[in-house]
Design an enzyme around this catalytic site. Structure first.
Site, mmCIF file in Angstrom:
data_model
loop_
_atom_site.group_PDB
_atom_site.id
_atom_site.type_symbol
_atom_site.label_atom_id
_atom_site.label_comp_id
_atom_site.label_asym_id
_atom_site.label_seq_id
_atom_site.Cartn_x
_atom_site.Cartn_y
_atom_site.Cartn_z
ATOM 1 C CG ASN A 1 47.062 39.374 35.179
ATOM 2 O OD1 ASN A 1 47.505 40.506 34.963
ATOM 3 N ND2 ASN A 1 45.782 39.100 35.077
ATOM 4 C CB CYS B 1 41.104 40.519 35.446
ATOM 5 S SG CYS B 1 41.300 40.803 33.690
ATOM 6 C CD GLU C 1 42.691 49.154 29.674
ATOM 7 O OE1 GLU C 1 43.613 49.931 29.952
ATOM 8 O OE2 GLU C 1 42.774 47.925 29.825
#
Ligand code: NAD
Length: 468
Positions: free
Chosen positions: A144, A274, A448
């Site tokens: 994506n 997401c 992250e």
């Protein structure tokens, strides 16, 4: 025609097998990519392992190399962005933005000041926590945001002194091959390698004895397999997985103000994000007005080939995802929901689906309970705010969530009750290099970005020097 090649140990590398890459705007193949076999994967891992010995030694050299890599990439935007649009489907201006984002992440990690962590310095002892690179990192990415999400791994991993073997999704290999080739102009051989292939190649990376860390972004089902495979060898893992983000509209919100932002939070990248808004809970009193505002946006949206500059929303990226979105929308419609905008695929080649707003979809139906990852949004009325919070939290996912309100402090108090790694007020998917990002529950393990992302690519060592 450009021959798209892997970069392994600083060298371009082909394979005897190549696979087709489809342009989702036509549904037809337009190029091929090399399929790495076990020998090529071994070579990539061995190159990364060799490069680690010197790459880990000099932090200043790493910072300089990352800066040069960012500059090289920015110069290559005109070459890489169209490739991203062709294989991913997103409009060219968004592809340009994505490649530029990689440069931003590289620059951020080059510049990151990591504070020393001295725990004790007295007559008895000097004790410091030192961050040590882990070794070779296997980085596995989805389709994506193939480049940006890879950079969330590459930039902190390299800055921390690790070396990387990257595997992009088989749906979007070409832009990653081009990106790594460009970044390698500034990096020593073997520091960053890229192998292309299907899911089995990803599994071979997680089973490979060389990597000491797997950094994975993708679906929950593949993420669970990665966790199991990594556990067998006690590899460190970071998992960034799926989401089913709720947005809760409070009773003081103004539909005319929030409609546009809510629509773009749900449909950005065609809903294939997401952290897209994937279900909206609205007070009964505001239901029709919020729906009308979203429908107006859906009807204005220009869907088309990403290479056409008028396009705002491209095709769905791949056939299985297109079929899944169609099945979820059909399932909702046959269980009593109504498509007040869209509801069907477009009558044209390629994987185009009309931006879809659904009313009357209930909790318990797949479009509400699962991750649709496409351009279809259910709007669900609620009577009682506590009940809405409970329904928003009643999911195995926990990636993002947002609250939309005029009284932003009240909005924040509701946001703090949502079980999600990021909880926003009057915005959604507000991400930046310095902000940690990760999911609760099935949405992930670890985070992250920011210093948290950097530290996730290190082992913590306590250096303890006794003075007496
Ligand atoms: P996917 O899980 O099918 O594939 C992701 C990557 O994993 C691909 O490179 C694939 O080849 C590889 N892979 C598949 N099976 C594997 C295995 N057993 N072992 C190792 N690697 C394997 O996901 P996708 O369809 O490419 O991406 C969409 C999903 O990713 C959605 O669920 C989305 O929510 C999620 N996602 C999460 C984030 C996040 O940061 N949390 C970001 C983007 C996408």
């Amino acid at each position: 025609m450009t021959q798209h090649l892997m970069t392994i140990d600083g060298e371009s590398r082909d394979s005897s097998n190549r696979f087709d890459v489809i342009n989702p705007a036509t549904g037809e193949p337009f190029a091929t990519a090399p399929e790495a076999d076990a020998v090529i994967l071994d070579d990539a891992m061995a190159g990364a392992e060799r490069a680690f010995r010197s790459w880990k030694l000099d932090d200043d050299a790493r910072r300089d190399a990352l800066r040069s890599a960012a500059a090289a990439l920015n110069d290559a935007i005109p070459r890489i962005a169209p490739l991203l649009t062709q294989e991913q489907g997103k409009p060219l201006n968004e592809a340009i933005f994505e490649v530029a984002g990689v440069g931003m992440w590289l620059q951020y990690y080059a510049d990151l000041e990591v504070e020393r962590e001295i725990l004790q310095d007295d007559d008895a002892a000097f004790v410091e926590v030192v961050r040590r690179p882990i070794g070779v990192v296997a980085a596995i990415a989805p389709w994506n945001f193939p480049l940006l999400l890879s950079s969330w791994k590459i930039a902190p991993a390299l800055r921390a002194g690790n070396t990387v073997v990257l595997k992009p999704s088989p749906y979007t290999p070409l832009s990653s091959l081009a990106m790594v080739e460009v970044l390698n102009r500034a990096l020593p051989p073997g520091v960053l390698n890229v192998v292309t292939g299907g899911d089995a190649l990803g599994a071979a990376m997680t089973a490979h004895p060389t990597p000491r860390k797997v950094s994975f972004t993708g679906s929950v089902s593949a993420g669970k397999k990665v966790a199991v495979a990594s556990a067998a060898d006690l590899k460190r893992v970071t998992l960034e997985l799926g989401g089913n983000d709720p947005a809760i509209v409070l009773d003081d919100a103004d539909p005319a103000v929030i409609g546009k932002q809510l629509f773009s939070a749900a449909f950005q990248n065609n809903g294939q994000t997401c952290i897209a808004v994937k279900r909206v809970y609205v007070p009964e009193r505001l239901h029709d007005a919020v729906v009308d505002a979203l429908v107006a946006e859906a009807e204005r949206a220009v869907v088309g080939d990403g290479m056409d500059e008028k396009t705002q929303f491209g095709p769905i990226n791949n056939r299985p995802q297109f079929d899944r979105v169609r099945a979820l929308v059909d399932g909702a419609l046959s269980s009593g929901a109504r498509a007040v905008a869209g509801g069907t695929a477009l009558e044209r080649p390629g994987y185009f689906f009309a931006p879809t707003i659904l009313t009357g979809a209930r909790d318990g139906t797949a479009i509400v309970d699962e991750e649709q990852f496409g351009p279809a949004l259910p709007v669900i009325p609620y009577r009682d705010l506590d009940d809405a919070v409970e329904r928003a939290n009643a999911t195995s996912f926990g990636l993002g969530a947002s609250v939309w309100a005029t009284d932003t402090e009240r909005g924040e108090s509701v946001a703090r009750r949502l079980d999600a790694g990021s909880a926003w007020v009057n915005t959604h998917a507000a991400l930046a290099p310095h902000l940690p990002f990760g999911g609760f529950k099935w949405s992930g393990v670890g985070v992250e970005n920011g210093t948290w992302g950097y530290k996730s690519f290190t082992d913590l060592q306590v250096v303890h020097r006794r003075k007496q």
